[in-house]
Enzyme design. Structure first.
Site, PDB file in Angstrom:
ATOM      1  N   PRO A 180       0.821  -1.223   0.000  1.00  0.00           N
ATOM      2  CA  PRO A 180       0.000   0.000   0.000  1.00  0.00           C
ATOM      3  C   PRO A 180       0.841   1.253   0.000  1.00  0.00           C
ATOM      4  CG  PRO A 180      -0.697  -1.534   1.716  1.00  0.00           C
ATOM      5  CD  PRO A 180       0.578  -2.071   1.142  1.00  0.00           C
TER       6      PRO A 180
ATOM      7  N   GLY B  70       2.309   4.589   1.081  1.00  0.00           N
ATOM      8  CA  GLY B  70       2.491   5.136   2.415  1.00  0.00           C
ATOM      9  C   GLY B  70       3.037   4.144   3.404  1.00  0.00           C
ATOM     10  N   CYS B  71       3.121   2.870   3.018  1.00  0.00           N
ATOM     11  CA  CYS B  71       3.709   1.868   3.926  1.00  0.00           C
ATOM     12  C   CYS B  71       5.215   1.876   3.771  1.00  0.00           C
ATOM     13  CB  CYS B  71       3.167   0.465   3.636  1.00  0.00           C
ATOM     14  SG  CYS B  71       1.562   0.168   4.351  1.00  0.00           S
ATOM     15  N   ILE B  72       5.898   1.802   4.878  1.00  0.00           N
ATOM     16  CA  ILE B  72       7.371   1.833   4.851  1.00  0.00           C
ATOM     17  C   ILE B  72       7.906   0.452   4.548  1.00  0.00           C
ATOM     18  CG2 ILE B  72       9.413   2.324   6.251  1.00  0.00           C
ATOM     19  CD1 ILE B  72       7.487   4.184   7.922  1.00  0.00           C
TER      20      ILE B  72
END
Length: 110
Positions: free
Chosen positions: A106, A108-110
């Site tokens: 997704p 925005g996921c690091i």
């Protein structure tokens, strides 16, 4: 990177996400879940199938806040909260569940 199930090879990126989303199968999901140390229950499949439907509709993997709200709307408040989703997917409901569902990481996921 890749893994093989029943003679079929699945290509993954360096983080283990499927490269060809169309190749996803439930067998692939079970393999990815084992690698993530997530024992799949009906509740896990509910989230995985929801994510796949969401992705098919919107062409994007939802971030965790969006996922939490959408799960709550569809399956009820007791499931639409971070604790419930983190209990299922301890390394991040959006990130880990998307990987098992054969979806990209997704945004925005690091």
């Amino acid at each position: 990177m890749s893994f093989e199930i029943n003679g079929k090879t699945y290509e993954t990126d360096e983080e283990g996400y499927l490269i060809n989303l169309a190749e996803w199968t439930t067998d692939a999901a079970v393999h990815l879940a084992e690698e993530e140390k997530v024992p799949l229950t009906d509740n896990h499949w509910e989230v995985i199938n929801f994510l796949r439907e969401y992705y098919n509709e919107f062409q994007i993997a939802p971030a965790v806040r969006v996922l939490t709200k959408a799960i709550g709307k569809k399956f009820g408040e007791e499931k639409g909260n971070s604790k419930y989703l983190y209990d299922l997917f301890p390394y991040g409901p959006a990130k880990q569940a998307c990987k098992i569902a054969g979806l990209p990481k997704p945004t925005g996921c690091i």
